[in-house]
Design a protein around this motif. Structure first.
Motif, PDB file in Angstrom:
ATOM      1  N   THR A  41     -36.147  11.679  45.915  1.00 47.04           N
ATOM      2  CA  THR A  41     -36.117  11.180  47.283  1.00 47.04           C
ATOM      3  C   THR A  41     -37.086  10.012  47.386  1.00 47.04           C
ATOM      4  N   TYR A  42     -36.696   9.035  48.146  1.00 41.61           N
ATOM      5  CA  TYR A  42     -37.504   7.851  48.405  1.00 41.61           C
ATOM      6  C   TYR A  42     -37.645   7.711  49.916  1.00 41.61           C
ATOM      7  N   PRO A  43     -38.460   6.766  50.393  1.00 43.88           N
ATOM      8  CA  PRO A  43     -38.644   6.649  51.841  1.00 43.88           C
ATOM      9  C   PRO A  43     -37.354   6.424  52.637  1.00 43.88           C
ATOM     10  N   ALA A  44     -36.374   5.723  52.083  1.00 45.16           N
ATOM     11  CA  ALA A  44     -35.154   5.434  52.844  1.00 45.16           C
ATOM     12  C   ALA A  44     -33.890   6.042  52.250  1.00 45.16           C
ATOM     13  N   ILE A  45     -33.921   6.468  50.984  1.00 45.26           N
ATOM     14  CA  ILE A  45     -32.722   6.985  50.315  1.00 45.26           C
ATOM     15  C   ILE A  45     -33.052   8.211  49.478  1.00 45.26           C
ATOM     16  N   PHE A  46     -31.997   8.908  49.048  1.00 49.57           N
ATOM     17  CA  PHE A  46     -32.141   9.974  48.056  1.00 49.57           C
ATOM     18  C   PHE A  46     -31.090   9.756  46.978  1.00 49.57           C
ATOM     19  N   VAL A  47     -31.379  10.251  45.766  1.00 52.61           N
ATOM     20  CA  VAL A  47     -30.529  10.021  44.606  1.00 52.61           C
ATOM     21  C   VAL A  47     -30.003  11.356  44.092  1.00 52.61           C
ATOM     22  N   VAL A  48     -28.705  11.369  43.771  1.00 55.42           N
ATOM     23  CA  VAL A  48     -28.061  12.551  43.204  1.00 55.42           C
ATOM     24  C   VAL A  48     -27.487  12.161  41.855  1.00 55.42           C
ATOM     25  N   HIS A  49     -27.828  12.904  40.799  1.00 60.49           N
ATOM     26  CA  HIS A  49     -27.227  12.708  39.480  1.00 60.49           C
ATOM     27  C   HIS A  49     -25.943  13.526  39.449  1.00 60.49           C
ATOM     28  N   LEU A  50     -24.842  12.848  39.179  1.00 61.92           N
ATOM     29  CA  LEU A  50     -23.521  13.469  39.241  1.00 61.92           C
ATOM     30  C   LEU A  50     -23.156  14.153  37.933  1.00 61.92           C
ATOM     31  N   ASN A  51     -22.376  15.215  38.045  1.00 62.99           N
ATOM     32  CA  ASN A  51     -21.800  15.864  36.877  1.00 62.99           C
ATOM     33  C   ASN A  51     -20.319  16.128  37.130  1.00 62.99           C
ATOM     34  N   ASP A  52     -19.648  15.133  37.723  1.00 62.77           N
ATOM     35  CA  ASP A  52     -18.217  15.224  38.014  1.00 62.77           C
ATOM     36  C   ASP A  52     -17.372  15.131  36.752  1.00 62.77           C
ATOM     37  N   GLY A  53     -17.797  14.284  35.809  1.00 63.89           N
ATOM     38  CA  GLY A  53     -17.044  14.108  34.582  1.00 63.89           C
ATOM     39  C   GLY A  53     -15.747  13.344  34.766  1.00 63.89           C
ATOM     40  N   ASN A  54     -15.652  12.525  35.812  1.00 66.06           N
ATOM     41  CA  ASN A  54     -14.416  11.799  36.059  1.00 66.06           C
ATOM     42  C   ASN A  54     -14.560  10.297  35.814  1.00 66.06           C
ATOM     43  N   GLY A  55     -15.542   9.888  35.038  1.00 66.83           N
ATOM     44  CA  GLY A  55     -15.730   8.484  34.738  1.00 66.83           C
ATOM     45  C   GLY A  55     -16.477   7.723  35.821  1.00 66.83           C
ATOM     46  N   ALA A  56     -16.934   8.420  36.844  1.00 64.36           N
ATOM     47  CA  ALA A  56     -17.698   7.796  37.927  1.00 64.36           C
ATOM     48  C   ALA A  56     -19.117   7.500  37.449  1.00 64.36           C
ATOM     49  N   PRO A  57     -19.891   6.736  38.208  1.00 60.38           N
ATOM     50  CA  PRO A  57     -21.281   6.448  37.821  1.00 60.38           C
ATOM     51  C   PRO A  57     -22.086   7.729  37.640  1.00 60.38           C
ATOM     52  N   ASP A  58     -23.141   7.642  36.838  1.00 60.37           N
ATOM     53  CA  ASP A  58     -23.989   8.798  36.544  1.00 60.37           C
ATOM     54  C   ASP A  58     -24.728   9.299  37.774  1.00 60.37           C
ATOM     55  N   ARG A  59     -25.077   8.388  38.666  1.00 58.74           N
ATOM     56  CA  ARG A  59     -25.846   8.766  39.842  1.00 58.74           C
ATOM     57  C   ARG A  59     -25.349   7.986  41.049  1.00 58.74           C
ATOM     58  N   ILE A  60     -25.668   8.522  42.204  1.00 62.17           N
ATOM     59  CA  ILE A  60     -25.260   7.893  43.450  1.00 62.17           C
ATOM     60  C   ILE A  60     -26.392   8.080  44.445  1.00 62.17           C
ATOM     61  N   SER A  61     -26.557   7.121  45.336  1.00 65.65           N
ATOM     62  CA  SER A  61     -27.622   7.234  46.331  1.00 65.65           C
ATOM     63  C   SER A  61     -27.032   7.118  47.734  1.00 65.65           C
ATOM     64  N   TYR A  62     -27.685   7.791  48.655  1.00 64.54           N
ATOM     65  CA  TYR A  62     -27.299   7.755  50.058  1.00 64.54           C
ATOM     66  C   TYR A  62     -28.562   7.604  50.889  1.00 64.54           C
ATOM     67  N   SER A  63     -28.407   7.106  52.099  1.00 64.78           N
ATOM     68  CA  SER A  63     -29.547   7.021  53.002  1.00 64.78           C
ATOM     69  C   SER A  63     -29.584   8.285  53.863  1.00 64.78           C
ATOM     70  N   TYR A  64     -30.744   8.551  54.410  1.00 62.08           N
ATOM     71  CA  TYR A  64     -30.883   9.704  55.305  1.00 62.08           C
ATOM     72  C   TYR A  64     -30.059   9.497  56.568  1.00 62.08           C
ATOM     73  N   THR A  65     -29.825   8.246  56.916  1.00 64.90           N
ATOM     74  CA  THR A  65     -29.006   7.923  58.079  1.00 64.90           C
ATOM     75  C   THR A  65     -27.568   8.395  57.885  1.00 64.90           C
ATOM     76  N   ASP A  66     -27.076   8.368  56.635  1.00 67.93           N
ATOM     77  CA  ASP A  66     -25.727   8.870  56.358  1.00 67.93           C
ATOM     78  C   ASP A  66     -25.599  10.335  56.750  1.00 67.93           C
ATOM     79  N   LEU A  67     -26.632  11.126  56.500  1.00 70.71           N
ATOM     80  CA  LEU A  67     -26.622  12.531  56.897  1.00 70.71           C
ATOM     81  C   LEU A  67     -26.736  12.671  58.410  1.00 70.71           C
TER      82      LEU A  67
END
Length: 81
Positions: A41-67
């Motif tokens: 977690t960072y002051p404006a965003i949080f990071v999730v490491h993905l384990n989808d296995g569908n060729g998508a990026p390894d990680r994705i970030s969202y802002s707290y505002t999205d929630l």
């Protein structure tokens, strides 16, 4: 989820390292679903490491505002449907 950005960040800080299911709005009537682990977690965003296995990026970030605005929803561990 809590109702302020500060409360959201505090709750996510307590859940770092936990598995999470993310449902995000991906356009009109489309929802993208990702499985991963909340990694940082960072002051404006949080990071999730993905384990989808569908060729998508390894990680994705969202802002707290999205929630806060319900553009994404999170379900941790046993809360997953």
């Amino acid at each position: 989820m809590p109702e302020s950005i500060v409360e959201i960040k505090k709750e996510l800080d307590d859940r770092i390292g936990e598995p999470v299911l993310i449902k995000a709005q991906a356009g009109r009537k489309r929802v993208a679903t990702h499985h991963g682990v909340l990694s940082k977690t960072y002051p404006a965003i949080f990071v999730v490491h993905l384990n989808d296995g569908n060729g998508a990026p390894d990680r994705i970030s969202y802002s707290y505002t999205d929630l806060l605005t319900h553009n994404i929803s999170l379900a941790f561990g046993e809360e997953e449907d």
